[in-house]
Design an enzyme around this catalytic site. Structure first.
Site, PDB file in Angstrom:
ATOM      1  N   LYS A  73       0.863  -1.179   0.000  1.00 44.78           N
ATOM      2  CA  LYS A  73       0.000   0.000   0.000  1.00 44.78           C
ATOM      3  C   LYS A  73       0.901   1.232   0.000  1.00 44.78           C
ATOM      4  O   LYS A  73       1.974   1.221   0.620  1.00 44.78           O
ATOM      5  CB  LYS A  73      -0.863  -0.031   1.284  1.00 44.78           C
ATOM      6  CG  LYS A  73      -1.632   1.242   1.575  1.00 44.78           C
ATOM      7  CD  LYS A  73      -2.797   1.404   0.647  1.00 44.78           C
ATOM      8  CE  LYS A  73      -3.471   2.772   0.829  1.00 44.78           C
ATOM      9  NZ  LYS A  73      -4.470   3.037  -0.217  1.00 44.78           N
ATOM     10  N   SER A  74       0.503   2.290  -0.687  1.00 47.50           N
ATOM     11  CA  SER A  74       1.306   3.522  -0.642  1.00 47.50           C
ATOM     12  C   SER A  74       1.406   3.976   0.801  1.00 47.50           C
ATOM     13  O   SER A  74       0.381   4.160   1.471  1.00 47.50           O
ATOM     14  CB  SER A  74       0.643   4.635  -1.453  1.00 47.50           C
ATOM     15  OG  SER A  74       0.652   4.324  -2.818  1.00 47.50           O
ATOM     16  N   CYS A 122      -2.046  10.011  -6.650  1.00 49.45           N
ATOM     17  CA  CYS A 122      -3.148   9.705  -5.731  1.00 49.45           C
ATOM     18  C   CYS A 122      -4.309  10.663  -5.976  1.00 49.45           C
ATOM     19  O   CYS A 122      -4.153  11.878  -5.884  1.00 49.45           O
ATOM     20  CB  CYS A 122      -2.691   9.796  -4.288  1.00 49.45           C
ATOM     21  SG  CYS A 122      -3.963   9.165  -3.202  1.00 49.45           S
ATOM     22  N   ASN A 173     -13.214   4.401  -5.379  1.00 44.34           N
ATOM     23  CA  ASN A 173     -12.675   4.492  -4.018  1.00 44.34           C
ATOM     24  C   ASN A 173     -12.181   5.887  -3.715  1.00 44.34           C
ATOM     25  O   ASN A 173     -11.755   6.631  -4.597  1.00 44.34           O
ATOM     26  CB  ASN A 173     -11.553   3.457  -3.819  1.00 44.34           C
ATOM     27  CG  ASN A 173     -10.201   3.974  -4.292  1.00 44.34           C
ATOM     28  OD1 ASN A 173      -9.479   4.641  -3.554  1.00 44.34           O
ATOM     29  ND2 ASN A 173      -9.851   3.684  -5.545  1.00 44.34           N
ATOM     30  N   SER A 174     -12.285   6.206  -2.440  1.00 44.75           N
ATOM     31  CA  SER A 174     -11.644   7.401  -1.912  1.00 44.75           C
ATOM     32  C   SER A 174     -11.159   7.023  -0.522  1.00 44.75           C
ATOM     33  O   SER A 174     -11.784   7.351   0.488  1.00 44.75           O
ATOM     34  CB  SER A 174     -12.624   8.573  -1.859  1.00 44.75           C
ATOM     35  OG  SER A 174     -11.955   9.701  -1.338  1.00 44.75           O
ATOM     36  N   MET A 175     -10.069   6.270  -0.501  1.00 41.26           N
ATOM     37  CA  MET A 175      -9.606   5.652   0.745  1.00 41.26           C
ATOM     38  C   MET A 175      -8.913   6.664   1.656  1.00 41.26           C
ATOM     39  O   MET A 175      -8.972   6.544   2.888  1.00 41.26           O
ATOM     40  CB  MET A 175      -8.631   4.503   0.435  1.00 41.26           C
ATOM     41  CG  MET A 175      -9.148   3.455  -0.547  1.00 41.26           C
ATOM     42  SD  MET A 175     -10.628   2.635   0.029  1.00 41.26           S
ATOM     43  CE  MET A 175      -9.929   1.558   1.276  1.00 41.26           C
ATOM     44  N   GLY A 176      -8.227   7.648   1.060  1.00 37.38           N
ATOM     45  CA  GLY A 176      -7.492   8.618   1.882  1.00 37.38           C
ATOM     46  C   GLY A 176      -6.214   8.038   2.470  1.00 37.38           C
ATOM     47  O   GLY A 176      -5.801   8.409   3.568  1.00 37.38           O
ATOM     48  N   ASN A 235       4.256   7.152  -5.874  1.00 38.88           N
ATOM     49  CA  ASN A 235       2.878   7.393  -6.310  1.00 38.88           C
ATOM     50  C   ASN A 235       2.715   8.873  -6.657  1.00 38.88           C
ATOM     51  O   ASN A 235       2.594   9.710  -5.773  1.00 38.88           O
ATOM     52  CB  ASN A 235       1.931   6.962  -5.179  1.00 38.88           C
ATOM     53  CG  ASN A 235       0.475   7.108  -5.558  1.00 38.88           C
ATOM     54  OD1 ASN A 235       0.164   7.563  -6.657  1.00 38.88           O
ATOM     55  ND2 ASN A 235      -0.414   6.735  -4.664  1.00 38.88           N
ATOM     56  N   LYS A 270       4.399   5.783 -10.415  1.00 36.34           N
ATOM     57  CA  LYS A 270       3.016   5.375 -10.725  1.00 36.34           C
ATOM     58  C   LYS A 270       2.306   6.610 -11.252  1.00 36.34           C
ATOM     59  O   LYS A 270       2.195   7.624 -10.559  1.00 36.34           O
ATOM     60  CB  LYS A 270       2.346   4.864  -9.446  1.00 36.34           C
ATOM     61  CG  LYS A 270       0.845   4.557  -9.573  1.00 36.34           C
ATOM     62  CD  LYS A 270       0.600   3.133  -9.996  1.00 36.34           C
ATOM     63  CE  LYS A 270      -0.857   2.727  -9.918  1.00 36.34           C
ATOM     64  NZ  LYS A 270      -1.230   2.165  -8.637  1.00 36.34           N
ATOM     65  N   ASN A 314      -2.866   4.711 -12.551  1.00 34.01           N
ATOM     66  CA  ASN A 314      -3.605   4.760 -11.289  1.00 34.01           C
ATOM     67  C   ASN A 314      -5.097   4.905 -11.609  1.00 34.01           C
ATOM     68  O   ASN A 314      -5.476   5.024 -12.780  1.00 34.01           O
ATOM     69  CB  ASN A 314      -3.116   5.953 -10.452  1.00 34.01           C
ATOM     70  CG  ASN A 314      -3.292   5.716  -8.950  1.00 34.01           C
ATOM     71  OD1 ASN A 314      -4.331   5.197  -8.516  1.00 34.01           O
ATOM     72  ND2 ASN A 314      -2.297   6.082  -8.162  1.00 34.01           N
TER      73      ASN A 314
HETATM   74  C1  FMN Z   1      -9.171   0.369  -2.770  1.00 38.63           C
HETATM   75  C2  FMN Z   1      -8.061   0.894  -3.628  1.00 38.63           C
HETATM   76  C3  FMN Z   1      -6.958   1.483  -3.036  1.00 38.63           C
HETATM   77  C4  FMN Z   1      -5.915   1.957  -3.833  1.00 38.63           C
HETATM   78  N1  FMN Z   1      -4.808   2.501  -3.234  1.00 38.63           N
HETATM   79  C5  FMN Z   1      -3.735   2.861  -3.991  1.00 38.63           C
HETATM   80  C6  FMN Z   1      -2.535   3.295  -3.383  1.00 38.63           C
HETATM   81  O1  FMN Z   1      -2.400   3.364  -2.161  1.00 38.63           O
HETATM   82  N2  FMN Z   1      -1.500   3.638  -4.192  1.00 38.63           N
HETATM   83  C7  FMN Z   1      -1.582   3.550  -5.571  1.00 38.63           C
HETATM   84  O2  FMN Z   1      -0.590   3.864  -6.252  1.00 38.63           O
HETATM   85  N3  FMN Z   1      -2.720   3.133  -6.173  1.00 38.63           N
HETATM   86  C8  FMN Z   1      -3.785   2.773  -5.407  1.00 38.63           C
HETATM   87  N4  FMN Z   1      -4.911   2.309  -6.016  1.00 38.63           N
HETATM   88  C9  FMN Z   1      -4.980   2.233  -7.488  1.00 38.63           C
HETATM   89  C10 FMN Z   1      -4.624   0.824  -7.977  1.00 38.63           C
HETATM   90  O3  FMN Z   1      -3.304   0.490  -7.625  1.00 38.63           O
HETATM   91  C11 FMN Z   1      -4.788   0.719  -9.499  1.00 38.63           C
HETATM   92  O4  FMN Z   1      -3.927   1.640 -10.111  1.00 38.63           O
HETATM   93  C12 FMN Z   1      -6.217   1.011  -9.986  1.00 38.63           C
HETATM   94  O5  FMN Z   1      -7.178   0.457  -9.113  1.00 38.63           O
HETATM   95  C13 FMN Z   1      -6.437   0.466 -11.402  1.00 38.63           C
HETATM   96  O6  FMN Z   1      -6.273  -0.931 -11.411  1.00 38.63           O
HETATM   97  P1  FMN Z   1      -7.545  -1.948 -11.456  1.00 38.63           P
HETATM   98  O7  FMN Z   1      -8.378  -1.553 -12.625  1.00 38.63           O
HETATM   99  O8  FMN Z   1      -6.929  -3.307 -11.558  1.00 38.63           O
HETATM  100  O9  FMN Z   1      -8.273  -1.727 -10.167  1.00 38.63           O
HETATM  101  C14 FMN Z   1      -5.990   1.842  -5.247  1.00 38.63           C
HETATM  102  C15 FMN Z   1      -7.118   1.256  -5.831  1.00 38.63           C
HETATM  103  C16 FMN Z   1      -8.135   0.782  -5.049  1.00 38.63           C
HETATM  104  C17 FMN Z   1      -9.328   0.143  -5.710  1.00 38.63           C
END
Ligand code: FMN
Length: 312
Positions: free
Chosen positions: A47-48, A130, A71-74, A127, A163, A192
């Site tokens: 996780k970042s 974000c 998502n908007s996890m923060g 990253n 990223k 991303n």
């Molecule tokens: C719940 C969630 C949390 C994510 N958190 C990060 C993150 O912390 N750092 C990051 O570079 N990308 C984050 N991403 C983006 C994913 O790494 C990815 O780039 C994006 O979901 C597209 O891939 P997918 O279509 O396979 O989901 C997150 C995505 C999701 C769904």
């Protein structure tokens, strides 16, 4: 039957399989990281992380439907010290990528300094993209990217990748590539989440996630066309010694084939991993190998970046 080789190489980093998790997908806690270490994924990315632990945004902050996720996890994460300590105590059986996402240059530099001291971290994924923190998406401000990378390459002793957010014009990708080509970057990860999407619950006549008035980053099947176009364009503009990791919309072995055909060396799985769990890596591996068998390809290098255009 001859063995089909789906291993990969990211600027000297060997991946036994070209399939890995995407940052943020089930890779935050001790349990999730252990699960990934014991899986058939070719590498692991965290996780970042930030300098201090964060609990992230209020829930509900993630939602999935048939063709996508929002998502908007923060940036909920356990902080850099946790990730360094976790790997320090483990026997490592695959490359470990540390994703970092400090909120300021100073924070990122402090994180990078700590990661320099860990022998277990193979490489860093910065990253720059974000989409959920009400701060600028760094990857869209090319001037700041130059400043940022200049600092980073003075500090970090690890191989560095970035990223990137999805870009929507050729010019934007060309300009970003010419910046990245000036630095000793090992890899770029495209893409991303697509920023600022919205999903509506029509029964409740409401947005589906709480943070940021319901706006969030979009992932899953529906973003694959943007991931493919970004990989393909970066592949044509970046120096050939910069590897590309494809990410976005992968849910089958054929999707992986498409990412590699556009120029990806390896791929990351986000939404589909969250949806299906750890067995996704076995399934995708099997599907990719079966598809390559049908195509009579022996390794991913046989077709990597060989996407054809339709000439007159
Ligand atoms: C719940 C969630 C949390 C994510 N958190 C990060 C993150 O912390 N750092 C990051 O570079 N990308 C984050 N991403 C983006 C994913 O790494 C990815 O780039 C994006 O979901 C597209 O891939 P997918 O279509 O396979 O989901 C997150 C995505 C999701 C769904």
């Amino acid at each position: 039957m001859e063995k089909i080789d789906i291993s990969s190489n990211i600027k000297g980093i060997h991946l036994s399989s070209c399939i890995m998790n995407a940052s943020g997908a089930l890779c935050s806690s001790e349990k999730e990281l252990l699960n990934l270490m014991n899986s058939s994924s070719g590498a692991l990315i965290t996780k970042s992380c930030t300098y201090y632990p964060r609990i992230g945004n209020e829930k509900p902050r993630y939602f999935e439907w048939s063709i996508g996720s929002i998502n908007s996890m923060g940036l909920p994460n356990l902080g850099i010290d946790f990730y360094i300590d976790f790997f320090e105590k483990k026997d490592i059986n695959k490359p470990i990528f540390l994703s970092i996402s400090g909120f300021s240059m100073e924070e990122n530099i402090s994180i990078l300094k700590k990661s320099n001291r860990s022998s277990k971290i193979t490489a860093i994924e910065l990253n720059l993209s974000c989409p959920n923190n009400n701060i600028e998406i760094l990857g869209y401000n090319l001037k700041k990217v130059v400043q940022f990378l200049t600092y980073v390459f003075h500090i970090s002793k690890k191989p560095i990748g970035v990223k990137l957010p999805p870009y929507f014009t050729d010019r934007h990708i060309k300009n970003m590539s010419s910046i990245l080509n000036q630095f000793p970057i090992s890899f770029v990860t495209c893409v991303n989440s697509v920023p600022n999407g919205m999903y509506i619950d029509i029964e409740k006549e409401s947005v589906i996630i709480r943070p940021n008035q319901g706006f969030g980053g979009i992932g899953g099947k529906m973003i694959k066309p943007f991931a493919l176009s970004n990989i393909s364009k970066f592949y044509s503009y970046l120096k050939k010694n910069i590897s590309i990791i494809g990410c976005g919309g992968i849910s089958s072995g054929k999707d992986i084939f498409e990412h590699i055909l556009c120029g990806a060396n390896a791929v990351q799985i986000g939404t589909k991993f969250i949806n299906e769990g750890i067995t996704v890596f076995d399934r995708l591996r099997k599907e990719l190998i079966e598809f390559l068998e049908k195509k009579n390809y022996k390794s991913i290098n046989d077709f990597k970046g060989k996407l054809k255009t339709i000439d007159k």
